[in-house]
Design a protein around this motif. Structure first.
Motif, mmCIF file in Angstrom:
data_model
loop_
_atom_site.group_PDB
_atom_site.id
_atom_site.type_symbol
_atom_site.label_atom_id
_atom_site.label_comp_id
_atom_site.label_asym_id
_atom_site.label_seq_id
_atom_site.Cartn_x
_atom_site.Cartn_y
_atom_site.Cartn_z
ATOM 1 N N ALA A 51 0.850 -1.191 0.000
ATOM 2 C CA ALA A 51 0.000 0.000 0.000
ATOM 3 C C ALA A 51 0.885 1.240 0.000
ATOM 4 N N ALA A 52 0.284 2.364 -0.354
ATOM 5 C CA ALA A 52 1.003 3.642 -0.330
ATOM 6 C C ALA A 52 1.137 4.137 1.095
ATOM 7 N N GLY A 53 2.203 4.879 1.348
ATOM 8 C CA GLY A 53 2.403 5.460 2.672
ATOM 9 C C GLY A 53 3.808 5.998 2.820
ATOM 10 N N VAL A 54 4.239 6.109 4.080
ATOM 11 C CA VAL A 54 5.569 6.625 4.407
ATOM 12 C C VAL A 54 6.265 5.597 5.294
ATOM 13 N N VAL A 55 7.520 5.276 4.958
ATOM 14 C CA VAL A 55 8.289 4.322 5.764
ATOM 15 C C VAL A 55 8.507 4.948 7.139
ATOM 16 N N ASP A 56 7.954 4.298 8.159
ATOM 17 C CA ASP A 56 7.992 4.825 9.523
ATOM 18 C C ASP A 56 9.158 4.257 10.326
ATOM 19 N N GLU A 57 9.501 2.989 10.036
ATOM 20 C CA GLU A 57 10.530 2.323 10.834
ATOM 21 C C GLU A 57 11.142 1.189 10.023
ATOM 22 N N ILE A 58 12.468 1.062 10.066
ATOM 23 C CA ILE A 58 13.179 -0.067 9.472
ATOM 24 C C ILE A 58 13.744 -0.879 10.628
ATOM 25 N N LEU A 59 13.371 -2.155 10.688
ATOM 26 C CA LEU A 59 13.695 -2.994 11.837
ATOM 27 C C LEU A 59 14.845 -3.967 11.597
ATOM 28 N N VAL A 60 15.203 -4.197 10.331
ATOM 29 C CA VAL A 60 16.286 -5.133 9.997
ATOM 30 C C VAL A 60 17.277 -4.399 9.094
ATOM 31 N N GLU A 61 18.536 -4.437 9.470
ATOM 32 C CA GLU A 61 19.563 -3.740 8.708
ATOM 33 C C GLU A 61 19.997 -4.530 7.481
#
Length: 78
Positions: A51-61
């Motif tokens: 879905a469309a949106g904004v990346v809020d958090e990246i949990l895996v490097e």
């Protein structure tokens, strides 16, 4: 909030490598946009936004080994 998970890739695949992120926190994304690339012993897969949106958090490097089903990022949907 949409949670993006490592998809099931086959009966024997348990762990995958997250090889590359195509987005960062704060990036706007559209449905179908490639978020990341993962690799298993047998295949490479591109993970797309559902879905469309904004990346809020990246949990895996990038470069990390993680299990199938793990949440790798969260997207704040509009």
């Amino acid at each position: 909030m949409l949670e993006v998970r490592i998809p099931k890739m086959g009966a024997s695949t348990v762990d995958v490598d997250l090889t590359k992120w195509h987005v960062s926190v704060g990036s706007s994304v559209v449905a179908g946009q490639i978020l990341a690339e993962i690799e298993s012993e047998k295949t490479n897969i591109e993970i797309e936004a559902e879905a469309a949106g904004v990346v809020d958090e990246i949990l895996v490097e990038e470069g990390a080994v993680t299990e199938v089903g793990t949440v790798i990022c969260r997207i704040k949907t509009e």
